[in-house]
Motif scaffolding. Structure first.
Motif, mmCIF file in Angstrom:
data_model
loop_
_atom_site.group_PDB
_atom_site.id
_atom_site.type_symbol
_atom_site.label_atom_id
_atom_site.label_comp_id
_atom_site.label_asym_id
_atom_site.label_seq_id
_atom_site.Cartn_x
_atom_site.Cartn_y
_atom_site.Cartn_z
ATOM 1 N N LEU A 193 -6.626 55.352 40.002
ATOM 2 C CA LEU A 193 -8.035 55.359 40.337
ATOM 3 C C LEU A 193 -8.408 54.124 41.171
ATOM 4 C CD1 LEU A 193 -10.808 56.716 39.987
ATOM 5 C CD2 LEU A 193 -11.093 55.393 37.885
ATOM 6 N N GLY A 194 -7.917 53.008 40.755
ATOM 7 C CA GLY A 194 -8.244 51.780 41.472
ATOM 8 C C GLY A 194 -7.697 51.766 42.880
ATOM 9 N N ILE A 195 -6.444 52.173 43.065
ATOM 10 C CA ILE A 195 -5.886 52.151 44.401
ATOM 11 C C ILE A 195 -6.544 53.177 45.301
ATOM 12 C CG2 ILE A 195 -3.991 53.761 43.977
ATOM 13 C CD1 ILE A 195 -3.929 50.548 46.103
ATOM 14 N N GLY A 196 -6.915 54.322 44.709
ATOM 15 C CA GLY A 196 -7.581 55.343 45.513
ATOM 16 C C GLY A 196 -8.938 54.880 46.009
ATOM 17 N N GLU A 245 1.671 43.484 31.508
ATOM 18 C CA GLU A 245 1.949 42.514 32.560
ATOM 19 C C GLU A 245 2.204 43.210 33.884
ATOM 20 O OE1 GLU A 245 5.310 39.062 33.618
ATOM 21 O OE2 GLU A 245 5.350 40.098 31.682
ATOM 22 N N ASN A 246 2.915 44.347 33.839
ATOM 23 C CA ASN A 246 3.208 45.089 35.051
ATOM 24 C C ASN A 246 1.919 45.595 35.697
ATOM 25 O OD1 ASN A 246 4.548 46.475 37.042
ATOM 26 N ND2 ASN A 246 5.066 48.208 35.766
ATOM 27 N N TRP A 247 1.021 46.114 34.885
ATOM 28 C CA TRP A 247 -0.252 46.587 35.419
ATOM 29 C C TRP A 247 -1.080 45.402 35.926
ATOM 30 C CZ3 TRP A 247 -5.354 45.674 34.204
ATOM 31 C CH2 TRP A 247 -6.286 46.512 34.836
ATOM 32 N N GLY A 248 -0.949 44.272 35.248
ATOM 33 C CA GLY A 248 -1.705 43.090 35.663
ATOM 34 C C GLY A 248 -1.302 42.599 37.039
ATOM 35 N N TYR A 249 0.009 42.711 37.372
ATOM 36 C CA TYR A 249 0.436 42.325 38.718
ATOM 37 C C TYR A 249 -0.257 43.179 39.782
ATOM 38 C CZ TYR A 249 4.156 39.538 36.581
ATOM 39 O OH TYR A 249 4.862 38.612 35.853
ATOM 40 N N SER A 250 -0.350 44.491 39.516
ATOM 41 C CA SER A 250 -1.016 45.369 40.483
ATOM 42 C C SER A 250 -2.481 45.009 40.620
ATOM 43 C CB SER A 250 -0.874 46.837 40.048
ATOM 44 O OG SER A 250 0.490 47.205 39.976
ATOM 45 N N GLY A 273 -1.796 44.337 54.446
ATOM 46 C CA GLY A 273 -0.402 44.393 54.040
ATOM 47 C C GLY A 273 -0.234 44.346 52.541
ATOM 48 N N LEU A 274 -1.018 43.499 51.890
ATOM 49 C CA LEU A 274 -0.910 43.414 50.435
ATOM 50 C C LEU A 274 -1.398 44.690 49.780
ATOM 51 C CD1 LEU A 274 -0.047 41.623 48.138
ATOM 52 C CD2 LEU A 274 -2.322 40.580 48.125
ATOM 53 N N VAL A 275 -2.425 45.344 50.329
ATOM 54 C CA VAL A 275 -2.895 46.618 49.785
ATOM 55 C C VAL A 275 -1.800 47.675 49.880
ATOM 56 C CG1 VAL A 275 -4.491 48.539 50.228
ATOM 57 C CG2 VAL A 275 -5.349 46.209 50.142
ATOM 58 N N MET A 276 -1.077 47.663 51.021
ATOM 59 C CA MET A 276 0.014 48.628 51.166
ATOM 60 C C MET A 276 1.119 48.358 50.145
ATOM 61 S SD MET A 276 -0.876 50.742 53.530
ATOM 62 C CE MET A 276 -2.559 50.566 52.889
ATOM 63 N N VAL A 277 1.372 47.083 49.872
ATOM 64 C CA VAL A 277 2.377 46.749 48.852
ATOM 65 C C VAL A 277 1.933 47.258 47.485
ATOM 66 C CG1 VAL A 277 3.493 44.839 47.655
ATOM 67 C CG2 VAL A 277 3.273 44.772 50.131
ATOM 68 N N VAL A 278 0.648 47.074 47.159
ATOM 69 C CA VAL A 278 0.135 47.549 45.869
ATOM 70 C C VAL A 278 0.216 49.072 45.798
ATOM 71 C CG1 VAL A 278 -1.916 47.670 44.408
ATOM 72 C CG2 VAL A 278 -1.345 45.542 45.597
ATOM 73 N N MET A 326 -2.823 41.558 42.529
ATOM 74 C CA MET A 326 -2.559 41.666 43.959
ATOM 75 C C MET A 326 -3.649 42.450 44.667
ATOM 76 S SD MET A 326 1.583 42.096 44.375
ATOM 77 C CE MET A 326 1.726 43.536 43.306
ATOM 78 N N LEU A 327 -4.169 43.506 44.005
ATOM 79 C CA LEU A 327 -5.237 44.276 44.620
ATOM 80 C C LEU A 327 -6.499 43.429 44.773
ATOM 81 C CD1 LEU A 327 -6.048 47.031 45.720
ATOM 82 C CD2 LEU A 327 -6.742 47.696 43.400
ATOM 83 N N ALA A 328 -6.792 42.625 43.745
ATOM 84 C CA ALA A 328 -7.968 41.757 43.835
ATOM 85 C C ALA A 328 -7.797 40.718 44.933
ATOM 86 C CB ALA A 328 -8.190 41.071 42.484
#
Length: 826
Positions: free
Chosen positions: A801-804, A742-747, A775-780, A750-752
């Protein structure tokens, strides 16, 4: 008595000393003015003034102002110089004004001397008593002899050449004689008991008549003596000694004589003083006498009020309030007397006779028109306080005829008559039907209601051409007809029909005003709205209680809501009727803004109460199963209604939308959030209440087209994305700890969502979307580097990997976007 006389002498000495000082100052000032105005005498000019003989009458003021030419004449002839001619006007003008010397030297001594003569007679009798010179009879005879001597002296003063030119001497002597006669009667009746009560009253009549006769001959000062003595004498002789009836007969004869005297001589002050003394006596007697004597006092009040109202204008009184005072005071005294008479037929008769007299006098003298209005208002209070008897009903019918018929007849002459017609028609009927409905069977009220309805409607019809301004006949007649219609509906169908009847009255008034084009009448529609709220006070109170219990987060508020029957009969018709006049620009007239607020709040509260009825969540199990669904449905209904009103009523639409957003924030995210309070949201991923509520709310706000709603819409999109992850992890009940997936799912969610916002902002040129996406990307990114770093295995690899990749792609896309042509911002 001696200390009082000593104090009076000292006070008189102080006054005389001050007067002498002021007189000296005034004389010095006059001399300075005369010296300044007089020119220097020419050489060889002879000025001779002949001194007037002793006690010669003073020349008229205008004679002193006539200049005489200076002539060469023998010394024995008076020659007026230019200086005398210049001096004379100033002196003449000073004498024409306030003359302090004449006041001190000519007026005060006469009246002080008259008072001294009265005191001399008193001290003579007192000395005879202290010294034991004579018996009681001789002392009384001596006082009486002194009174007659003073009266005879007053007549002699009118005839003697030395005193007949100064009427004050005769007035002072006559006044002293009348006062001495009253004092003699006091000695004979109250102190020595030489005269029985009944003969004492006869003597009072004779003395008062003599005083009034002397007033006709001598003038106002003697009338003052007769007035004071005539009204104080019964207290001296004992007001209850001969009984109430003889006392009132005496007062009636005295007042009649004084009124006649005031009319003949044009002494308005005497009529006012006599009326005041008469009402003082009636108030005193009503307070001091027992219940058996009060009816005759009530009859006397009626006669006194009518007599004074007729005498004041005839005697020269011109003040409107002075002319109204007798009727007002009389009505007030009868208003107080009626309960002490147990609302008997006689008590009602007294009041209604005086009320009818007030109407008749107002018909004759328009300046008295406020008196019937006062009578009608006090009558309504009496009807409300009266017991439930047939006499009360008869009094109400008589009052309707007394006030209603003349008011209808003369309604177009003045607004006071139109107002009297409205009060007289509807007032007694409404007071009795609402206050004492048991006076008649319920259905028996209907004929009276319909008669009043027809009369009031006719009143409004007579004034249909007076649409400009606030015409009392048009507005009052319409309201009275509507009120009678409401009473008729309540009589036919019961109390529960009052809400529907008031709603119908509101619609009818608004429609009549619209057709006539009467803006002031449109504002009158607020009155049935206010009465409807008053009739629904129980339901409104229950709604207020439910609101007070829900704000702190109480889960079960359905038991506090008003029952469905009350909502349907009282709140719903009134809410619908209150909204209808708002369709037109002149609806509610000057009261449009407050009426619109009341109508909007009432409509929202009614809709809320009705929407709580189908599920009827009254226990914890029902709240667990249905609580979130019910809140979601109410919130979405509010947002849908706000969106529908956006064009026709933008202020109401914005208020409703703000209320819906506040509901989501306060209840669904904080106090009653399904994360903390167990509530089912649905088991279908994405298609559940937890996702649909914020998602649909965001869609409504985003499509609104106003920039103010874009930020709340973006926030609700984020809530929907997070709720989708939570529901996918936990199912229908969202309570429980946060798992690794669930924690990974929130990231990921929000990234999507951030990528969607960025893409939409870049393609559509929406700057706020681009900023929100960044702003949401920075939060993620912050979450990945602080929270997701604790993950293990492939999930941590995928997070970084995804955020990078996302950040590099965003940087590349933004570089190309910034180098391209500027995109217009919506």
């Amino acid at each position: 008595m001696e200390p009082l006389l000593l104090a009076a002498v000292i006070a008189l000495g102080i006054v005389l000393a001050d007067t002498r000082r002021r007189l000296a100052r005034a004389e010095a000032r006059l001399q300075d003015l005369a010296d300044a105005a007089a020119p220097e005498p020419r050489e060889f000019e002879v000025v001779v003034r002949r001194a007037p003989p002793p006690f010669a009458p003073r020349p008229a003021p205008h004679a002193a102002t006539r200049p005489k030419p200076a002539l060469s004449a023998p010394a024995s002839e008076p020659v007026a110089s230019a200086g005398a001619a210049a001096e004379a006007p100033g002196v003449g003008q000073a004498k024409a004004g306030f003359d302090l010397e004449s006041l001190i030297g000519g007026r005060l001594p006469v009246w002080i001397g008259g008072a001294a003569l009265v005191l001399a007679g008193f001290f003579l009798v007192r000395a005879a008593i202290d010294s034991g010179w004579f018996g009681p009879g001789a002392r009384t005879l001596l006082a009486c002899l002194l009174a007659f001597v003073l009266i005879a002296a007053s007549e002699a003063a009118r005839r003697l050449p030395a005193t007949r030119d100064d009427p004050r001497i005769g007035q002072a002597l006559a006044g002293a004689g009348v006062a001495s006669l009253y004092a003699t009667l006091y000695l004979a009746a109250a102190l020595y008991h030489l005269v029985a009560p009944l003969p004492a009253f006869v003597l009072l009549l004779l003395i008062t008549g003599a005083g009034l006769a002397l007033s006709l001959r001598q003038g106002p000062p003697t009338a003052i003596m007769a007035l004071a003595g005539g009204f104080l004498a019964p207290l001296v002789a004992g007001y209850d000694a001969a009984g109430t009836a003889p006392l009132l007969v005496y007062l009636a004869l005295l007042l009649a004589a004084l009124f006649v005297l005031s009319v003949r001589r044009g002494w308005g002050w005497l009529a006012v003083a006599s009326a005041a003394a008469g009402f003082g006596w009636t108030g005193f007697l009503a307070l001091m006498l027992g219940a058996e004597a009060r009816p005759i006092v009530g009859g006397f009040v009626v006669l006194l009020s009518i007599g004074a109202a007729l005498a004041l204008p005839a005697s020269g009184a011109r003040s409107r309030w002075l002319r109204l005072a007798p009727l007002g005071v009389g009505l007030a005294q009868l208003f107080v007397l009626a309960p002490t008479l147990d609302f008997s037929p006689l008590g009602w008769a007294f009041y209604l006779v005086l009320a009818a007299a007030a109407v008749a006098l107002a018909w004759r003298e328009p300046v008295l028109s406020p008196a019937p209005l006062m009578a009608a208002a006090l009558l309504l209070v009496l009807l409300a306080a009266a017991p439930t008897t047939g006499t009360t009903g008869v009094a109400a019918i008589a009052a309707t005829l007394i006030f209603g018929a003349p008011g209808l007849t003369r309604s177009r002459a003045h607004r006071d008559w139109a107002l009297m017609a409205v009060i007289g028609l509807l007032g007694p009927l409404a007071v009795l039907q609402l206050g004492t409905p048991q006076l008649l069977p319920r259905a028996a009220w209907t004929p009276f209601d319909l008669v009043v309805l027809a009369a009031a409607a006719w009143l409004a019809w007579r004034h249909r051409d007076r649409i400009e301004g606030t015409d009392t006949g048009l507005i009052g007649g319409t309201l009275a007809a509507a009120g009678a219609g409401v009473l008729a509906a309540a009589a036919l169908f019961g109390e529960d029909a009052a809400g529907v009847a008031l709603a119908a009255a509101l619609i009818a008034i608004a429609e009549v005003a619209r057709r006539l084009g009467a803006r002031a009448l449109s504002g009158s529609a607020a009155i049935p709205l206010a009465l409807g709220l008053l009739a629904a006070h129980r339901e409104i109170g229950a709604l207020v209680e439910a609101l007070a219990r829900s704000l702190p987060g109480e889960e079960l508020i359905y038991p506090a809501l008003p029952p469905a029957g009350g909502v349907l009969l009282r709140l719903l018709p009134l809410a619908v009727a209150a909204l209808l006049p708002l369709r037109h620009k002149d609806g509610y007239g000057a009261a449009r803004r407050p009426a619109a607020i009341v109508a909007g709040v009432l409509a929202a509260a009614t809709a809320y109460a009705l929407m709580k009825q189908p599920l009827a969540i009254a226990d914890a199990d029902a709240f667990l199963r249905l609580g979130f669904y019910e809140r979601a449905a109410i919130t979405l209904a509010a947002l849908a209604a706000a969106r529908a009103l956006a064009t026709r009523a933008p202020v109401a639409a914005r208020t409703l939308a703000t209320l819906a957003i506040a509901r989501i924030a306060w209840f669904d995210l904080l106090l009653l959030s399904p994360l903390f309070a167990a509530q089912a949201v649905g088991s279908i991923p994405l298609l559940n209440a937890a996702v649909l509520l914020p998602g649909m709310a965001a869609a409504i706000l985003w499509t609104w087209g106003e920039r103010r709603w874009r930020v709340p819409a973006l926030a609700l999109m984020l809530v929907a994305a997070l709720a989708a992850v939570r529901q996918a992890a936990h199912g229908s009940l969202l309570t429980g700890p946060v798992g690794t997936g669930e924690n990974w799912g929130y990231s990921a969610a929000m990234l999507a969502l951030a990528l969607v916002w960025l893409w939409s902002g870049l393609v559509g040129g929406a700057r706020d979307l681009r900023f929100a996406g960044l702003g949401l990307v920075m939060v993620v990114a912050f979450k990945v580097f602080t929270v997701d770093i604790a993950l293990e295995g492939i999930l941590r690899v995928v997070s970084f990997l995804g955020i990078g990749v996302t950040l590099i792609a965003i940087s590349w896309a933004y570089t190309r976007f910034l180098k391209g042509p500027a995109q217009p911002s919506p």
